[in-house]
Design a protein around this motif. Structure first.
Motif, PDB file in Angstrom:
ATOM      1  N   ASN A 240     -11.098  14.769  11.126  1.00  0.00           N
ATOM      2  CA  ASN A 240      -9.973  13.839  11.159  1.00  0.00           C
ATOM      3  C   ASN A 240     -10.443  12.473  10.691  1.00  0.00           C
ATOM      4  O   ASN A 240     -11.561  12.038  11.004  1.00  0.00           O
ATOM      5  N   MET A 241      -9.579  11.782   9.949  1.00  0.00           N
ATOM      6  CA  MET A 241      -9.946  10.485   9.397  1.00  0.00           C
ATOM      7  C   MET A 241      -9.515   9.361  10.329  1.00  0.00           C
ATOM      8  O   MET A 241      -8.440   9.403  10.928  1.00  0.00           O
ATOM      9  N   ALA A 242     -10.375   8.366  10.423  1.00  0.00           N
ATOM     10  CA  ALA A 242     -10.070   7.166  11.184  1.00  0.00           C
ATOM     11  C   ALA A 242     -10.270   5.953  10.284  1.00  0.00           C
ATOM     12  O   ALA A 242     -10.813   6.062   9.173  1.00  0.00           O
ATOM     13  N   TYR A 243      -9.851   4.806  10.757  1.00  0.00           N
ATOM     14  CA  TYR A 243      -9.982   3.591   9.946  1.00  0.00           C
ATOM     15  C   TYR A 243     -10.336   2.415  10.845  1.00  0.00           C
ATOM     16  O   TYR A 243     -10.076   2.409  12.053  1.00  0.00           O
ATOM     17  N   ARG A 244     -10.936   1.432  10.239  1.00  0.00           N
ATOM     18  CA  ARG A 244     -11.232   0.178  10.921  1.00  0.00           C
ATOM     19  C   ARG A 244     -10.832  -0.954   9.981  1.00  0.00           C
ATOM     20  O   ARG A 244     -11.029  -0.877   8.768  1.00  0.00           O
ATOM     21  N   VAL A 245     -10.261  -2.035  10.532  1.00  0.00           N
ATOM     22  CA  VAL A 245      -9.822  -3.188   9.739  1.00  0.00           C
ATOM     23  C   VAL A 245     -10.666  -4.397  10.108  1.00  0.00           C
ATOM     24  O   VAL A 245     -10.829  -4.725  11.285  1.00  0.00           O
ATOM     25  N   THR A 246     -11.226  -5.057   9.105  1.00  0.00           N
ATOM     26  CA  THR A 246     -11.975  -6.296   9.322  1.00  0.00           C
ATOM     27  C   THR A 246     -11.339  -7.421   8.509  1.00  0.00           C
ATOM     28  O   THR A 246     -10.701  -7.190   7.478  1.00  0.00           O
ATOM     29  N   ASP A 247     -11.554  -8.656   8.995  1.00  0.00           N
ATOM     30  CA  ASP A 247     -10.952  -9.806   8.305  1.00  0.00           C
ATOM     31  C   ASP A 247     -11.969 -10.453   7.377  1.00  0.00           C
ATOM     32  O   ASP A 247     -13.033  -9.891   7.089  1.00  0.00           O
ATOM     33  N   ASN A 248     -11.657 -11.667   6.910  1.00  0.00           N
ATOM     34  CA  ASN A 248     -12.513 -12.330   5.924  1.00  0.00           C
ATOM     35  C   ASN A 248     -13.872 -12.754   6.496  1.00  0.00           C
ATOM     36  O   ASN A 248     -14.788 -13.085   5.749  1.00  0.00           O
ATOM     37  N   ASN A 249     -14.013 -12.741   7.819  1.00  0.00           N
ATOM     38  CA  ASN A 249     -15.288 -13.051   8.451  1.00  0.00           C
ATOM     39  C   ASN A 249     -16.005 -11.777   8.907  1.00  0.00           C
ATOM     40  O   ASN A 249     -16.955 -11.863   9.694  1.00  0.00           O
ATOM     41  N   ASN A 250     -15.524 -10.647   8.416  1.00  0.00           N
ATOM     42  CA  ASN A 250     -16.089  -9.347   8.767  1.00  0.00           C
ATOM     43  C   ASN A 250     -15.953  -9.058  10.261  1.00  0.00           C
ATOM     44  O   ASN A 250     -16.740  -8.297  10.843  1.00  0.00           O
ATOM     45  N   VAL A 251     -14.965  -9.683  10.871  1.00  0.00           N
ATOM     46  CA  VAL A 251     -14.665  -9.450  12.286  1.00  0.00           C
ATOM     47  C   VAL A 251     -13.623  -8.342  12.379  1.00  0.00           C
ATOM     48  O   VAL A 251     -12.626  -8.339  11.640  1.00  0.00           O
ATOM     49  N   VAL A 252     -13.860  -7.405  13.266  1.00  0.00           N
ATOM     50  CA  VAL A 252     -12.931  -6.291  13.432  1.00  0.00           C
ATOM     51  C   VAL A 252     -11.618  -6.805  13.998  1.00  0.00           C
ATOM     52  O   VAL A 252     -11.585  -7.511  15.021  1.00  0.00           O
ATOM     53  N   VAL A 253     -10.532  -6.477  13.327  1.00  0.00           N
ATOM     54  CA  VAL A 253      -9.205  -6.864  13.790  1.00  0.00           C
ATOM     55  C   VAL A 253      -8.711  -5.781  14.740  1.00  0.00           C
ATOM     56  O   VAL A 253      -8.738  -4.595  14.392  1.00  0.00           O
ATOM     57  N   PRO A 254      -8.302  -6.137  15.962  1.00  0.00           N
ATOM     58  CA  PRO A 254      -7.864  -5.110  16.925  1.00  0.00           C
ATOM     59  C   PRO A 254      -6.755  -4.231  16.352  1.00  0.00           C
ATOM     60  O   PRO A 254      -5.769  -4.721  15.788  1.00  0.00           O
ATOM     61  N   THR A 255      -6.934  -2.922  16.487  1.00  0.00           N
ATOM     62  CA  THR A 255      -5.918  -1.962  16.042  1.00  0.00           C
ATOM     63  C   THR A 255      -5.700  -0.967  17.166  1.00  0.00           C
ATOM     64  O   THR A 255      -6.456  -0.008  17.307  1.00  0.00           O
ATOM     65  N   PRO A 256      -4.711  -1.204  18.001  1.00  0.00           N
ATOM     66  CA  PRO A 256      -4.488  -0.292  19.123  1.00  0.00           C
ATOM     67  C   PRO A 256      -4.132   1.103  18.598  1.00  0.00           C
ATOM     68  O   PRO A 256      -3.592   1.227  17.499  1.00  0.00           O
ATOM     69  N   PRO A 257      -4.466   2.164  19.325  1.00  0.00           N
ATOM     70  CA  PRO A 257      -5.011   2.085  20.701  1.00  0.00           C
ATOM     71  C   PRO A 257      -6.516   2.115  20.768  1.00  0.00           C
ATOM     72  O   PRO A 257      -7.083   2.041  21.851  1.00  0.00           O
ATOM     73  N   ALA A 258      -7.210   2.280  19.623  1.00  0.00           N
ATOM     74  CA  ALA A 258      -8.659   2.416  19.697  1.00  0.00           C
ATOM     75  C   ALA A 258      -9.292   1.882  18.435  1.00  0.00           C
ATOM     76  O   ALA A 258      -8.633   1.619  17.435  1.00  0.00           O
ATOM     77  N   ASP A 259     -10.602   1.682  18.488  1.00  0.00           N
ATOM     78  CA  ASP A 259     -11.364   1.281  17.313  1.00  0.00           C
ATOM     79  C   ASP A 259     -12.539   2.243  17.169  1.00  0.00           C
ATOM     80  O   ASP A 259     -13.413   2.303  18.046  1.00  0.00           O
ATOM     81  N   PRO A 260     -12.600   3.027  16.109  1.00  0.00           N
ATOM     82  CA  PRO A 260     -11.607   3.093  15.019  1.00  0.00           C
ATOM     83  C   PRO A 260     -10.350   3.843  15.443  1.00  0.00           C
ATOM     84  O   PRO A 260     -10.388   4.608  16.408  1.00  0.00           O
ATOM     85  N   ALA A 261      -9.264   3.594  14.705  1.00  0.00           N
ATOM     86  CA  ALA A 261      -7.986   4.228  15.012  1.00  0.00           C
ATOM     87  C   ALA A 261      -7.772   5.433  14.109  1.00  0.00           C
ATOM     88  O   ALA A 261      -8.267   5.478  12.979  1.00  0.00           O
ATOM     89  N   LEU A 262      -7.065   6.412  14.617  1.00  0.00           N
ATOM     90  CA  LEU A 262      -6.797   7.630  13.861  1.00  0.00           C
ATOM     91  C   LEU A 262      -5.842   7.335  12.704  1.00  0.00           C
ATOM     92  O   LEU A 262      -4.837   6.643  12.877  1.00  0.00           O
TER      93      LEU A 262
END
Length: 416
Positions: A240-262
């Motif tokens: 199963n694929m998951a994803y993680r989102v980071t901003d311009n400072n390479n900081v993970v942007v919260p993505t509920p419900p989990a990190d990484p998110a499905l």
């Protein structure tokens, strides 16, 4: 009361002179066709005639303004029609080039053809009217508003001004759309961001693609773009694929419900007040970057025409027959469709302005007829009436002259 010979003679001469003056006046009116030539002829009518003529002169100026505005808008409409056609031609070039079977020579031919279309679009953007003024320069009409930079980018040096022409009492019409509006206001088909892809090669059942990325909550939006979406294996369910989102400072942007998110294709992802919809098959290591050239919290909801065309040119300069290239091709085609629709909407607005000119022209024509009829009724001569009066005056004048001649020759010495 006795009347002296002098008084008798003077009275008859005055009578003859008065009738002669009346005859000459009528003769002058018949010659000019005007009943009122001087204010002294009829002061009340003369004032009304003056006001009517003032209104008629004003209407004539409005008609001149309408013709000038019509010529100006016609040139803009012609340019916009050509821009629509060029957009369609560019799309056809890209569709033909998106063929894995073409070789380097064909790719170079498509690139040369696309460059020619870009040059044509630049000529349209820098077009002048009949007075040598830039059509799409806003208020800056004395020089070419668009300039090609050494790196190939095309920049705008005009402003957002829209010139106006008075075409009626309290009625104005805009004569132009600014270059920023026409060539910089293409609605972004993806929403508020542009995409760049770093996708793994290999066969996919469905091309990975961002469908939309729109700012939905400006209160929580921190404008920390570019945002990078990275795909990875999810655990504990392998495959199963998951994803993680980071901003311009390479900081993970919260993505509920989990990190990484499905990752679920077609489902909405909300990060930092931005709603993102991604479809297609993702692979481990795929990355999608959401960027914007705007950093004021509004997002890039508009694109530039020349930016879109240069992006298409860049695609032709690389091998676009891979996952990255196909994702970019989908974006380019969507942007070209948006560009064509944008030109159509601007041209429709130009057509509405031209229709307004036609309506105002008809209004002025009707008003001119009405005012001219009223003016004519007060100023122009009734030839039938004037001819009759002239005949009566001439008969009376001849009778007076004849009688005066006979009386003048009478003397008592004739009877002695």
């Amino acid at each position: 009361m006795r009347i002296s010979s002098f008084q008798f003679t003077q009275r008859n001469l005055d009578n003859i002179s008065g009738r002669t003056t009346e005859a000459n006046k009528l003769l002058g009116q018949i010659s000019s066709g005007k009943r009122v030539e001087y204010a002294s002829d009829d002061p009340v009518a003369a004032n009304g005639i003056f006001n009517y003529k003032q209104e008629l002169r004003k209407l004539e100026q409005y008609k001149t303004n309408i013709n000038l505005a019509d010529n100006r808008l016609s040139r803009e409409e012609t340019g916009l029609t050509s821009a629509e056609n060029i957009t369609q031609q560019v799309k056809e070039i890209m569709l033909k080039a998106n063929n894995p079977a073409i070789g380097p020579q064909e790719r170079d031919a498509f690139k040369a053809e696309l460059q020619s279309r870009i040059d044509e679009m630049l000529d349209i953007a820098n077009a002048n009217d009949e007075f040598g003024q830039a059509i799409f320069g806003g208020f800056q009409t004395d020089s070419a508003p668009f300039t090609r930079q050494p790196n190939g980018d095309i920049t705008y040096s005009g402003d957002t001004g829209q010139r106006q022409m008075v075409i009626g009492d309290s009625v104005k019409v805009e004569l132009n759309h600014s270059g920023e509006q026409v060539f910089g206001g293409v609605p972004n088909p993806r929403g508020d961001f542009t995409m760049s892809y770093a996708l793994k090669d290999g066969a996919r059942q469905d091309q990975l693609q961002v469908e939309s990325a729109k700012i939905s909550d400006r209160g929580s939006f921190t404008d920390a773009h570019p945002y990078t979406i990275e795909f990875m294996d999810s655990s504990p369910v392998a495959g199963n694929m998951a994803y993680r989102v980071t901003d311009n400072n390479n900081v993970v942007v919260p993505t509920p419900p989990a990190d990484p998110a499905l990752y679920t294709p077609g489902s909405k992802i909300t990060v930092d007040g931005v709603d993102i919809v991604i479809k297609g098959e993702a692979k481990v290591g795929d990355k999608i970057t959401l960027g914007s050239t705007v950093a004021d919290g509004t997002g890039q909801d508009e694109l530039g025409v020349f930016d879109i065309l240069n992006r298409a040119k860049e695609w032709l300069e690389t091998d676009g027959h891979n996952a990255n290239g196909q994702a970019n091709m989908a974006d380019i085609l969507g942007e070209l469709d948006a560009m064509g629709g944008h030109f159509t909407r601007v041209r429709a607005d130009t057509g509405n302005r031209m229709q307004r000119l036609d309506n105002q022209r008809e209004t002025h024509a009707e008003m001119t007829l009405t005012l001219d009829k009223l003016r004519s009724g007060m100023e122009d001569l009734d030839y039938a009436q004037a001819t009759g009066e002239f005949s009566q005056i001439m008969v009376a004048l001849e009778a007076t002259q004849t009688m005066f001649g006979k009386v003048q020759s009478m003397s008592l010495f004739n009877y002695i």
